[in-house]
Each structure stands twice: as C-alpha cells, then as structure tokens.
Design an enzyme around this catalytic site. Structure first.
Site, mmCIF file in Angstrom:
data_model
loop_
_atom_site.group_PDB
_atom_site.id
_atom_site.type_symbol
_atom_site.label_atom_id
_atom_site.label_comp_id
_atom_site.label_asym_id
_atom_site.label_seq_id
_atom_site.Cartn_x
_atom_site.Cartn_y
_atom_site.Cartn_z
ATOM 1 N N ASP A 100 0.842 -1.182 0.000
ATOM 2 C CA ASP A 100 0.000 0.000 0.000
ATOM 3 C C ASP A 100 0.887 1.245 0.000
ATOM 4 O OD1 ASP A 100 -3.078 0.677 0.671
ATOM 5 O OD2 ASP A 100 -1.767 2.131 1.654
ATOM 6 N N ILE A 101 0.565 2.179 -0.882
ATOM 7 C CA ILE A 101 1.356 3.411 -0.949
ATOM 8 C C ILE A 101 1.046 4.255 0.282
ATOM 9 C CG2 ILE A 101 1.830 5.506 -2.285
ATOM 10 C CD1 ILE A 101 0.983 3.984 -4.799
ATOM 11 N N ASN A 139 -2.578 13.031 -3.502
ATOM 12 C CA ASN A 139 -3.715 13.490 -4.291
ATOM 13 C C ASN A 139 -4.123 14.905 -3.894
ATOM 14 O OD1 ASN A 139 -4.444 11.603 -6.217
ATOM 15 N ND2 ASN A 139 -5.517 10.302 -4.741
ATOM 16 N N GLU A 178 -4.924 2.462 -3.947
ATOM 17 C CA GLU A 178 -3.460 2.536 -3.958
ATOM 18 C C GLU A 178 -2.843 1.261 -3.398
ATOM 19 O OE1 GLU A 178 -5.502 4.260 -2.023
ATOM 20 O OE2 GLU A 178 -4.631 4.691 -0.049
ATOM 21 N N ASP A 212 -2.340 9.623 -10.164
ATOM 22 C CA ASP A 212 -2.317 8.574 -11.190
ATOM 23 C C ASP A 212 -0.892 8.279 -11.649
ATOM 24 O OD1 ASP A 212 -4.989 8.351 -11.007
ATOM 25 O OD2 ASP A 212 -5.467 9.293 -12.945
#
Lengths: 265, 276
Positions: free
Chosen positions: A92-93, A100, A135, A109
C-alpha cells in the site's frame, strides 16, 4: 463426440461487434478483420483480446483484482497438492491521499503508474503483480522459500522508496510503501479470503507501526522433522507396538466399518 | 454475544486466532483420520449424560460427516438446512440413542468445506445459539490441519486429541498439536489414546509427546499435555460399530465402556463444572 458434419459458417454480419471493437481499439489494438483472416480466426482474436482486457487494470496495465483472485485460487490448489511455498504480499502506498490532495489526481495517477511499473520490474516473470484496489497492490510469489520472502519484500520496498516520480515539469516526488505478507499454509486447502485476510493483517501492522516497512506472517512449521520423530518413537516401548498388532489382528477394530474408512481416508 | 462474532485483530499471527473460545465447548479432534474420533465423541457424550449433563454433539466435520453412520440416524433436516435457511436451528437437533442431542451436518455440507467468511459467521451463530442450552457441546471435528478443522477447534475451550498408539497417528497428532499451539496459543491439549493394547501405554505416549514438544516447540508459555485416559482394544467396540449401535448403550460395562466412563469422570473433575 466426433463432429462429422462441417461446422456452421460464421457470418460476421450477423454479430454485434461494435462495442467489442471499440474496447479493443481503445486499448490500441487492431480491432478490424485483416485481409485473408477467416471469420473464425478473427473472432478468436477478438475474444482473446477481450479476455485479456477483462483481466487488466486500465490505469497501470497490471493485472486487476479479478486476475489476482483467479491466480490466488490456483495457487491454493497447487499449495494444497504439492506443499509448495507461495508468498502473498499486499502493498500500500503510504499517505497516498495527501499526494492526491497536494498535487492533484493526475499526479496521483502518475504515482500509481510509476509504482506499478517499478513493482513489475522488481519481480520474476512467474510472479503475479496486480492492482488490488485504490493505492493497494498485490504480488503472488510462487516457489518463494520463507528464507527469501523478506529479502524480496525488502528489495521492493527500497526500490520504490528510491523512485523519483515526475508529476509536473521540474517537480518530482518520492513515496514509500508498506508491505504485509503471508504464506499459504502448506499442504492445506485454505481459502483465498483467509489468505488475503492474513496478509492484510500484516499490512495493517506495518501501517500502524509507522509505515515504510515490511511485516510477514511467520510461516507455520507443519512438518515433523526426522529428529522429532526419532525422539517421539526412540524411547517408546517397542513391545507396545508389537502388542498392538497382536491384539488388533490383521484389521484394527474400526477398519471393517466401511463408512468410517471412507470418511477418514 | 457480539464480541464472539467480531474477531479482534490483536493477539498473534493468524486470522483464526482472535475468535474467543466459548465455555463448555469441547473439540474432539485427531491428527489422522480413522482413529475413532466419532466413536469417542458419541460414546463420551453418552457417558456424560449418565453423569447428569445435558449434552449436544455437533458434527463439525462439515465436508465428511459420519456421525450419522455411527448413530444410525438419517434425519430429513440437518445443519445444511440451517445453513441454507430452510430450517430453524431447533428443528435440526434430534435425540440420539444414549440420551444426548445431536446436530448432524448432512451430506450437502460438502460445499461448505471451504471456509469462507459467511460459513464462519454462520457456524459461529449456530454455536452461540446452542451453548446456552447445553452443559456440554462436543464438536466432532475432522482430522488433521485443514482450515475448517482448525476453525472448529478454535471455537472450543478445550481440545481432546484422539490418537492410537500407531506411529503414524502419533506423528500426525504431534504435528496437529504443534499447529494448535502456534496458531491458537493453546496451552493445554487433552490426550485420549484409543485402541490401547496395554494399560498405562497412553500415559507413556503422552509423556513422550510432551518431551518432544518441550524440546522442539518454543513458545512463550509452556504447552501442557494432559492424559485423559486410554480406551483399550475391545471386541465390543467392533461389534457396536458393525451393528451401528452405541456401545455405551449396549455394553457399557465392557472394558472400552468403562474406560470412556472413566474419561467422562476425569472431564467432570477438571473441565466441566457439575451441572446444577
């Protein structure tokens, strides 16, 4: 079941192919029938293209969740049969929402695409990399011995952390990922849900422990070593075994009950 | 009741751990099949009934039920109908010979042998619904270390591990105990040796298992195996099984019957408070 009659001719005019063609064209594929291509071959090509599309995440080009789940199901079968070591990683980022918020969704993106392509380059061709959702990514590593699992995950974490991702002219950003992993229980027919749940629990721990780190579930030690067996039987009175055989005759008391045998075989 | 259904993701390492064990639920399990698990479950249930307990035996071997064969009961309504919503829980419970109640899985349960979240929740719901009505719920689980077995065992406050003195059975029992210790942090496992050929052999076997565990399985808290008793090789067992009769009903005074009564007595002392 031999089919002796000629197969029915396919007339492409009878089929509604516009949507399928549009989908393939959108994915930059040749969607028109080529000169000399038979209707059957053309249809096969369209179907193959659609199948491929249905398994792909459009943004990152990785496998999508559907693809991931089907590979995971198949892995469970092979683990149950062969006892092969298969590692599932969920990645997971970290702080993706703030990327964002700060840089806009386009930048978000671009980060997803950059991380996706990095992940795809970090693993072997036999591994499956998929976008699990938002993500979050998943990697299935077949034939991955417990000794190597952590090294692989660590390499992935470091490589992602070293990325410098261009999101606007003269603006690059860096990001980190948290990784949770679990091995499929060997020789056991588990379920995809449980396996994901276990890896997810580890991911949750990596996150709550400060992110940018790896947590792997300790694989279960299911096998009994020769040393253990030696100790288990070494001191047992062998007369016990002999007496058992003598007392039970050729068949143990339950053996004649077919139902019990069938059920417990 | 609610905390039973919500796994708390704190303790150790698997998703199966966080389930809170229920009181009065005993799992009868084994490392290897064919060691007499179902035979022990049914007859132990009858022995507990004789001691004044209200007992239910649940066929927790979802995929491969054989409690029906042992008890010679083939009901129309089974656990499967409860799972599919076709029947209420109380409709599926039936009286078994021996005075206990039984909840049979039914052949349709094979499709539930893959443990999804829904199956787990349904199972939890059923067991939570049963527990208040009985002094003891015995879970007759499958053998070995599949997810369904481990899940069923995780619901129990006590584990009765049935093994025969054969090396294969002991090895598998040992492997299963290791998993129970690792995954569920079990600290006590109760051992019943079935088809024992010589008095006292169960004690020696349990001692041996304990020694290997102490040496090879490292845990924060030590694991303790408790030998509950031996069931001797007895022709009456075979007779009862072949006739599909409950041994505790037909020949309770035979050596195996006396042994099972003895185990029920040991359970009463250590595990199950006497019903009021």
């Amino acid at each position: 079941m031999a089919n002796l009659t000629a197969p029915p001719r396919i007339d492409l005019q009878d089929l509604q192919l516009d949507d399928a063609r549009a989908l393939l064209k959108h994915d930059a594929r040749n969607s028109e029938q080529e000169a000399g291509e038979s209707p059957t071959d053309y249809l096969q090509r369209v179907i193959d293209g659609l199948c491929e599309l249905s398994l792909k995440d459009p943004l990152t080009g990785l496998g999508n969740r559907r693809h991931f789940c089907s590979v995971l199901e198949r892995s469970i079968e092979s683990v149950a049969r062969s006892g092969e070591s298969v590692l599932l990683l969920l990645l997971d980022i970290d702080h993706f929402k703030s990327i964002n918020d700060k840089h806009g969704h386009m930048a978000g993106d671009q980060v997803l695409q950059a991380v996706a392509s990095c992940l795809a380059h970090c693993v072997r061709p036999m591994d499956t990399v998929a976008r699990y959702g938002g993500e979050e990514f998943a990697i299935i590593l077949p034939n991955c011995r417990p000794l190597f699992g952590r090294a692989v995950a660590e390499r992935i974490r470091q490589t992602v952390a070293s990325l410098s991702i261009p999101v606007a002219p003269l603006q690059n950003i860096q990001t980190t990922i948290s990784i949770g992993g679990a091995y499929a229980p060997e020789w056991v027919r588990s379920t995809a849900d449980l396996w994901i749940e276990r890896a997810d629990l580890q991911l949750y721990r990596a996150k709550s422990n400060g992110r940018d780190q790896i947590r792997l579930e300790q694989p279960q030690e299911l096998s009994v070593s020769a040393e253990e067996k030696g100790l288990l039987f070494g001191n047992l009175d062998m007369n016990e075994m002999v007496a058992l055989e003598a007392a039970s005759g050729d068949t143990p008391p339950n053996a004649a009950d077919k139902a019990t045998n069938r059920v417990n075989a | 009741m609610n905390d039973l259904l919500t796994p708390t993701a704190d303790s150790q390492d698997t998703a199966k751990v966080p389930l809170k064990p229920l009181g009065k639920v005993l799992a009868v399990t084994s490392g290897k099949g064919g060691v007499g698990k179902t035979f022990v479950s049914a007859n132990l249930a009858a022995a507990l009934v004789k001691r004044g307990y209200k007992v239910l035996v649940l066929d927790a071997d979802l995929g491969l039920a054989n409690l029906d064969v042992v008890l010679n009961l083939y009901p129309k309504i089974t656990l499967h109908d409860v799972f599919t919503g076709k029947a209420k829980l109380e409709e599926a419970i039936l009286p078994a010979p021996g005075g206990f109640s039984v909840l049979l899985a039914g052949s349709g349960m094979v499709e539930y042998s893959r443990l999804t979240t829904e199956v787990r929740n349904e199972f939890l719901r059923i067991i939570s619904g049963l527990v208040p009505h009985y002094d003891v719920v015995l879970l007759d689980t499958g053998a070995g270390i599949s997810d369904v077995v481990l899940f069923a065992v995780s619901l129990a406050s006590e584990v009765l591990m049935v093994a025969t003195p054969e090396p294969t059975s002991l090895t598998d029992a040992y492997a299963t105990i290791k998993v129970l210790v690792g995954q569920q942090q079990r600290q006590t496992v109760r051992v019943i040796i079935n088809q024992s050929a010589r008095p006292g052999s169960g004690q020696a076997i349990t001692h041996q298992l304990q020694q290997v565990l102490d040496r090879f399985v490292v845990t924060e808290r030590p694991i303790r195996l408790i030998h509950m008793g031996d069931i001797p090789v007895d022709p009456e067992v075979r007779q009862a099984v072949m006739r599909r009769q409950l041994m505790m009903q037909t020949t309770p005074g035979c050596p195996a019957g006396l042994a099972i009564s003895h185990i029920a007595g040991a359970l009463e002392k250590s595990v199950i408070p006497k019903p009021t």
